[in-house]
Design an enzyme around this catalytic site. Sequence first.
Site, PDB file in Angstrom:
ATOM      1  NE  ARG A 111      -3.793  -2.264   2.358  1.00 44.99           N
ATOM      2  CZ  ARG A 111      -3.623  -3.570   2.496  1.00 44.99           C
ATOM      3  NH1 ARG A 111      -2.429  -4.053   2.772  1.00 44.99           N
ATOM      4  NH2 ARG A 111      -4.645  -4.396   2.364  1.00 44.99           N
ATOM      5  CG  HIS A 136      -0.988  -5.600  -4.284  1.00 48.63           C
ATOM      6  ND1 HIS A 136       0.125  -5.538  -3.475  1.00 48.63           N
ATOM      7  CD2 HIS A 136      -1.821  -6.529  -3.709  1.00 48.63           C
ATOM      8  CE1 HIS A 136      -0.010  -6.382  -2.467  1.00 48.63           C
ATOM      9  NE2 HIS A 136      -1.188  -6.975  -2.563  1.00 48.63           N
ATOM     10  CG  HIS A 207      -0.336 -11.420  -3.831  1.00 49.16           C
ATOM     11  ND1 HIS A 207      -1.159 -12.249  -3.098  1.00 49.16           N
ATOM     12  CD2 HIS A 207      -0.475 -10.191  -3.285  1.00 49.16           C
ATOM     13  CE1 HIS A 207      -1.784 -11.540  -2.173  1.00 49.16           C
ATOM     14  NE2 HIS A 207      -1.366 -10.286  -2.257  1.00 49.16           N
ATOM     15  CG  ASP A 280      -3.258  -7.918   5.040  1.00 48.72           C
ATOM     16  OD1 ASP A 280      -2.161  -8.044   4.476  1.00 48.72           O
ATOM     17  OD2 ASP A 280      -4.262  -7.422   4.487  1.00 48.72           O
ATOM     18  CD  GLU A 345       1.765 -10.226  -0.343  1.00 48.43           C
ATOM     19  OE1 GLU A 345       1.685  -9.130  -0.939  1.00 48.43           O
ATOM     20  OE2 GLU A 345       0.936 -10.598   0.506  1.00 48.43           O
TER      21      GLU A 345
END
Length: 380
Positions: A111, A136, A207, A280, A345
């Site tokens: 982000r 992304h 991803h 996350d 990631e």
Amino acid sequence: MNRLIGLIALVAIVACTPKQKETPEEPSTLSGLKRSNFQSSLNGDSTDLFVLKNANGMEVTVTNYGGRIVSVMVPDKNGTLQDVVLGFDSIQGYTSVSNNLGATIGRYGNRIANGKIKVGGVEYQLPQNNYGHTLHGGPEGYDTKVFKAVQPDSQTVVLTYLSKDGEAGFPGNLDVKVTMNLTNDNAIDIQYEAETDKETVVNLTNHSYFNLSGNPGNTILDHLLTINADEYTPVDDTFMTTGKIDKVKGTPMDFTVATPIGQRIDDTTFVQLKNGKGYDHNWVLNTKGDISRVAATVVSPVTGIQLDVYTSEPGLQVYTGNFLDGSMTGKKGIVYNRRNAICLESQKYPDSPNKPGWPSPYLKPGEKYTSRCIYKFSVQ
């Protein structure tokens, strides 16, 4: 008599008619995929499926649409090959619904706050596609682009893409090269390179959604996770990093020893799990860019399959599929539900362009961006 003569004549005709050749059935990959289902044309660019195999019989398939890993077949503790990533059976699966399954992410993974960056003293506004932020690379990031692809050998595919100046609001023509190599020690070695003609920001990653049980109908809550990190970057309720770096010790963010993913994931008394709808978050790796040190490990107790992640990047985003909602039906007709996968990631920290002092994502003309991530599989 006339009927008998007619019957004899018909038999003679049938006997003399040459048999049509049967069309041989198209072979499938070990994961059950048909190459023809990935051969299409999107805006004049051709898509295809590339199959990588190593000396151990491991197989990885990649499509140049979005630079995506489609399937990964690895042996479990019984020697049975299991497909351990989520994906679709055809190109139409990827194009019919917005998703980033297995994709190469860019120009900036993760982000960027309010979609704003400042480069060379100039402010650029990027598309805002996630709670007011850019996620992304925006709604038309690299996951939606067709890469040029060449396969120099049976274990390697090389993907290239020219991201033009102004694409998704980013400055500079960026030449991107992604090399995926399936090694003989059962690792997917991904190497990223990029060069620009104008200062810009770059943060490329992959991803893939992993489920080491071999059945993405199962959750990954029983998977054992270890992260080589004593710190992480907390987020607000829009999933944006706050600028702080906090310690994991004494919190549900502590994976310095192997811990079931589901053990603390719903502890919403810890505000970070409430904000992230689970995990996350970006972990600040102790490896500090040393590709020889393990950044994270995931193990399925069902199959015994172990995944070790190595990276040259300072951060690792761990995402536990909190937003999978049953709206996607993937390979073999399996519906992808919440927490059916984990993403790992490699990256610069989220929103690094707006966080002075964090690892720099800036790239200038004459410089080369390089990044490397290795997903290595074994059996525990």
